[in-house]
Design a protein around this motif. Sequence first.
Motif, PDB file in Angstrom:
ATOM      1  N   CYS A  99      57.467  66.732  81.425  1.00  0.00           N
ATOM      2  CA  CYS A  99      58.875  66.348  81.336  1.00  0.00           C
ATOM      3  C   CYS A  99      59.387  66.029  82.735  1.00  0.00           C
ATOM      4  CB  CYS A  99      59.711  67.480  80.732  1.00  0.00           C
ATOM      5  SG  CYS A  99      59.299  67.883  79.025  1.00  0.00           S
ATOM      6  N   GLY A 101      61.216  66.600  85.692  1.00  0.00           N
ATOM      7  CA  GLY A 101      61.861  67.736  86.326  1.00  0.00           C
ATOM      8  C   GLY A 101      63.001  67.371  87.246  1.00  0.00           C
ATOM      9  N   ARG A 106      66.527  70.924  83.933  1.00  0.00           N
ATOM     10  CA  ARG A 106      65.071  70.936  83.752  1.00  0.00           C
ATOM     11  C   ARG A 106      64.379  71.972  84.647  1.00  0.00           C
ATOM     12  NH1 ARG A 106      63.271  66.164  81.282  1.00  0.00           N
ATOM     13  NH2 ARG A 106      64.622  65.809  79.501  1.00  0.00           N
ATOM     14  N   VAL A 109      60.673  73.023  83.989  1.00  0.00           N
ATOM     15  CA  VAL A 109      59.535  72.144  84.275  1.00  0.00           C
ATOM     16  C   VAL A 109      58.774  72.655  85.496  1.00  0.00           C
ATOM     17  CG1 VAL A 109      58.805  69.793  84.858  1.00  0.00           C
ATOM     18  CG2 VAL A 109      60.727  70.151  83.280  1.00  0.00           C
ATOM     19  N   ASP A 114      55.421  67.981  85.907  1.00  0.00           N
ATOM     20  CA  ASP A 114      56.645  67.235  86.212  1.00  0.00           C
ATOM     21  C   ASP A 114      56.368  65.743  86.085  1.00  0.00           C
ATOM     22  OD1 ASP A 114      58.921  66.056  87.247  1.00  0.00           O
ATOM     23  OD2 ASP A 114      59.129  67.491  88.900  1.00  0.00           O
ATOM     24  N   CYS A 149      60.200  65.922  75.665  1.00  0.00           N
ATOM     25  CA  CYS A 149      61.579  66.000  76.167  1.00  0.00           C
ATOM     26  C   CYS A 149      62.353  64.693  75.980  1.00  0.00           C
ATOM     27  CB  CYS A 149      61.616  66.405  77.633  1.00  0.00           C
ATOM     28  SG  CYS A 149      60.940  68.059  77.952  1.00  0.00           S
TER      29      CYS A 149
END
Length: 275
Positions: A99, A101, A106, A109, A114, A149
């Motif tokens: 996802c 970051g 976030r 993460v 990342d 995400c």
Amino acid sequence: MRVFRTCALAAAIGLLGHSASLAQTSSLWNNKQCAVVLTYDDAIDVDLDNAIPALDSLKLRGTFYLIGSSPVVAKRLPEWRRAAQRGHELGNHALMHPCDGSLPGRTFVTPDNDLSKYTVSRAVSEIRANNVLLNAIDGKTARTFAYPCGDLQIGGVKFYDQLQNDFVAARGVMGGLQTAAQVDLTNIDSYMINGQSGDYLIDLVKQAQQSHTLVVFLFHGVGGGHGLNVDLKAHRQLLRYLKAHEKDIWVAPMVEVAEKIKSAQASSAAGKAKG
């Protein structure tokens, strides 16, 4: 009198066009009012303990988006294989579930996962590696992808553009009811469920029935097991409604619905090109 006849003729033509449009939509949804896709993310224990048994008990099928590195895939692989044999789709949710970051909120993460630090080629390679794993489990080549995400880009580049030949379609995270013509097969709308009631879930289906559209549910935990969760009772209410109205509602895995939409869109595009 002539004006009246003209207006009546125009109204009749409009009704015929509307009826033809509805007939075409019903045909697309297997001659039913709408299509419903039940999707479950992240390959967690409750998928196998709660969700799949609930679906199987009513002979309904869903799509389970598996993270290849999830320990639940490795530890319970025979159960996933049996689920696929019973008609559930094992979708691709990436190998490591990276996802972005760099986005707000976030903090969960990790540096290793990342997406903002990935290259496009790394993301594509990991997703393709997960396809190899899934094929080893279910023996299938046609499947769909779900964005971890809901993140679509790396450095402003849509990484799925390089994967369109690897999948039938990809599911996103933005809610919405759509006709087949409105569906973007690179980012299909879905309703993320977290704590909503059974009545809310059923109302979404009723809206889809009335508008002859597609509704996609995005579940994580079912009766626990995840921070995003749907209560067992609410989930059961939805499934029972779908079963009770199966003559009007087409419930199928994402890959089957997406293949139908893809074919319809291709036919429509070919028709317009000839015109």
